[in-house]
Design an enzyme around this catalytic site. Sequence first.
Site, PDB file in Angstrom:
ATOM      1  N   ARG A 211      -0.479  14.819 -52.303  1.00 20.74           N
ATOM      2  CA  ARG A 211      -1.737  13.916 -53.475  1.00 20.74           C
ATOM      3  C   ARG A 211       0.197  14.153 -54.713  1.00 20.74           C
ATOM      4  NH1 ARG A 211      -5.561  17.194 -52.502  1.00 20.74           N
ATOM      5  NH2 ARG A 211      -5.024  18.843 -53.206  1.00 20.74           N
ATOM      6  N   ASP A 249     -15.856   7.276 -50.090  1.00 21.81           N
ATOM      7  CA  ASP A 249     -16.235   8.479 -49.071  1.00 21.81           C
ATOM      8  C   ASP A 249     -18.219   7.842 -48.727  1.00 21.81           C
ATOM      9  OD1 ASP A 249     -15.443  10.959 -48.679  1.00 21.81           O
ATOM     10  OD2 ASP A 249     -17.290  11.214 -48.345  1.00 21.81           O
ATOM     11  N   SER A 250     -18.437   8.245 -47.689  1.00 18.68           N
ATOM     12  CA  SER A 250     -19.613   8.130 -47.380  1.00 18.68           C
ATOM     13  C   SER A 250     -21.288   9.468 -47.624  1.00 18.68           C
ATOM     14  CB  SER A 250     -19.948   8.496 -45.550  1.00 18.68           C
ATOM     15  OG  SER A 250     -19.888   9.179 -45.183  1.00 18.68           O
ATOM     16  N   ASP A 297      -7.514  10.194 -45.356  1.00 17.85           N
ATOM     17  CA  ASP A 297      -7.703  11.222 -44.812  1.00 17.85           C
ATOM     18  C   ASP A 297      -8.566  11.737 -44.253  1.00 17.85           C
ATOM     19  OD1 ASP A 297      -6.664  13.865 -45.322  1.00 17.85           O
ATOM     20  OD2 ASP A 297      -6.974  14.646 -46.637  1.00 17.85           O
ATOM     21  N   CYS A 337      -5.663  16.304 -39.587  1.00 16.13           N
ATOM     22  CA  CYS A 337      -6.356  18.004 -40.407  1.00 16.13           C
ATOM     23  C   CYS A 337      -6.602  18.607 -39.042  1.00 16.13           C
ATOM     24  CB  CYS A 337      -7.026  18.429 -41.005  1.00 16.13           C
ATOM     25  SG  CYS A 337      -8.590  17.522 -40.669  1.00 16.13           S
TER      26      CYS A 337
HETATM   27  N1  SAH Z   1      -9.183  13.728 -48.851  1.00 16.57           N
HETATM   28  C1  SAH Z   1     -10.060  14.634 -49.572  1.00 16.57           C
HETATM   29  C2  SAH Z   1     -10.637  15.465 -48.075  1.00 16.57           C
HETATM   30  C3  SAH Z   1     -11.389  14.614 -47.113  1.00 16.57           C
HETATM   31  S1  SAH Z   1     -12.533  15.031 -46.234  1.00 16.57           S
HETATM   32  C4  SAH Z   1      -8.959  14.927 -50.629  1.00 16.57           C
HETATM   33  O1  SAH Z   1      -7.571  15.443 -50.177  1.00 16.57           O
HETATM   34  O2  SAH Z   1      -9.754  15.630 -50.780  1.00 16.57           O
HETATM   35  C5  SAH Z   1     -13.329  14.590 -45.647  1.00 16.57           C
HETATM   36  C6  SAH Z   1     -14.369  13.826 -46.290  1.00 16.57           C
HETATM   37  O3  SAH Z   1     -14.644  12.414 -45.266  1.00 16.57           O
HETATM   38  C7  SAH Z   1     -15.981  13.723 -46.683  1.00 16.57           C
HETATM   39  O4  SAH Z   1     -16.176  13.932 -48.192  1.00 16.57           O
HETATM   40  C8  SAH Z   1     -16.379  13.454 -45.902  1.00 16.57           C
HETATM   41  O5  SAH Z   1     -17.445  13.290 -46.586  1.00 16.57           O
HETATM   42  C9  SAH Z   1     -15.857  12.036 -45.477  1.00 16.57           C
HETATM   43  N2  SAH Z   1     -16.809  11.178 -44.514  1.00 16.57           N
HETATM   44  C10 SAH Z   1     -16.141  11.606 -43.195  1.00 16.57           C
HETATM   45  N3  SAH Z   1     -16.846  10.799 -42.318  1.00 16.57           N
HETATM   46  C11 SAH Z   1     -16.650   9.465 -43.027  1.00 16.57           C
HETATM   47  C12 SAH Z   1     -17.211   8.177 -43.048  1.00 16.57           C
HETATM   48  N4  SAH Z   1     -17.434   7.900 -41.549  1.00 16.57           N
HETATM   49  N5  SAH Z   1     -16.756   7.720 -43.682  1.00 16.57           N
HETATM   50  C13 SAH Z   1     -17.052   8.035 -45.101  1.00 16.57           C
HETATM   51  N6  SAH Z   1     -16.607   8.865 -45.237  1.00 16.57           N
HETATM   52  C14 SAH Z   1     -16.960   9.669 -44.174  1.00 16.57           C
END
Ligand code: SAH
Length: 393
Positions: A211, A249-250, A297, A337
């Site tokens: 970050r 985010d979804s 991510d 991850c």
């Molecule tokens: N980047 C974040 C962590 C990501 S965790 C951080 O730094 O804290 C993964 C996220 O992806 C979750 O919040 C989940 O809701 C979202 N997610 C999962 N599938 C998705 C999709 N198809 N489209 C958008 N978001 C999605």
Amino acid sequence: MKYPDIILKRGKEESLDRFHPWVFSGAIAKAEQAVEEGDLVRVVASDGRVIGVGHAQVGSIAVRMLSFADEAIDADFYSRRLAEALRMRQALGLASGDSAFRLVHGEGDFLPGLVVDVYGRTAVMQAHSPGMHFAREVIAQALVNLPGADIENVYYKSETTLPYKANLDATNAYLIGSFQTDVAVENGLKFHVDWLKGQKTGFFIDQRDNRSLVEKYSTGRSVLNMFCYTGGFSVYAMRGGARLVRSVDSSAKAISLTRANMDLNFPGDERHEAIADDAFRYLDQIGQGEYDLIILDPPAFAKHRDALRNALRGYQRLNARAIERVAPGGIVFTFSCSQAVSREQFRLAVFSAAAQTGRRVRILHQLTQPADHPVNIYHPEGEYLKGLVLYVE
Ligand code: SAH
């Protein structure tokens, strides 16, 4: 106290002699007495030499080693291990005041099966093994007694992390103390951490350094933060002086969390917008060159080895979209991850994505997990977070 002996087959002590902390079930010749899920056991080589002690478990990993000495695993043992873990975080300047940091990272802190994240005065503890589940009260007490840590509350959150076949019925609850505040600080930025309902322990501490790097590259750029969850990358991009930041985010919950975190740090700042949408759909409709910094991510696409092929295809598809659309001279931060995906496999997926777009792409940085998620050198499996920063002509 003497724990029941687990005797290994001849030659099966080799990896343990190199301090690898797992005993696989196929390595065991016999047990001195019936061993139950989570029991403490002593591991002995076929020639009678004592190798150490660990937690027994049903499954392909049969013992997780806690010590390579013949010692008691008691309150004093956990206190010593936690003190060593804290000393390392203090040396890194991470453990102070209301900061968020990982105090215990399983094998990386010689405590296989245990994760402890600290958010100010609250420690959120996760057991990944039955043995750690049974030790939870002792560990919680050791946490609040840990000199120099200022931990007052211990929340236990293992409902989804324990092997479900073990039938332990772990309920998420405070073992010590209660709710005080949900705000923790990271590099001077404030975040709400929802350990009650959020993913993992409530916050992805493991992206802290990455970050910071996003912050450095954000000046004057239009930033797209895909899979934003708590909006961590977005808040850093704002402080870095981004021209605009969009968080996607979804999950509607993630979007409201992102908005709340933005309000904590940049109230009323109109450069930011949070959007609930599917990542693939959203990327499909962005304009060519609309963003000059894109962060990808996603959640672990491959939780298990058998999902690997689909996962690699998913990474390729996602990265191809971002590389294709990012502005000339733009930057893509891309992560995986998934522990089941190796650094090489991930890089290959991103390479294939780049090749598919035909653009000139260079790797600026190769990223990994931060120092409070250490990798035990004898347990390379502990390395899980992989990231690449790409410069796209
Ligand atoms: N980047 C974040 C962590 C990501 S965790 C951080 O730094 O804290 C993964 C996220 O992806 C979750 O919040 C989940 O809701 C979202 N997610 C999962 N599938 C998705 C999709 N198809 N489209 C958008 N978001 C999605």
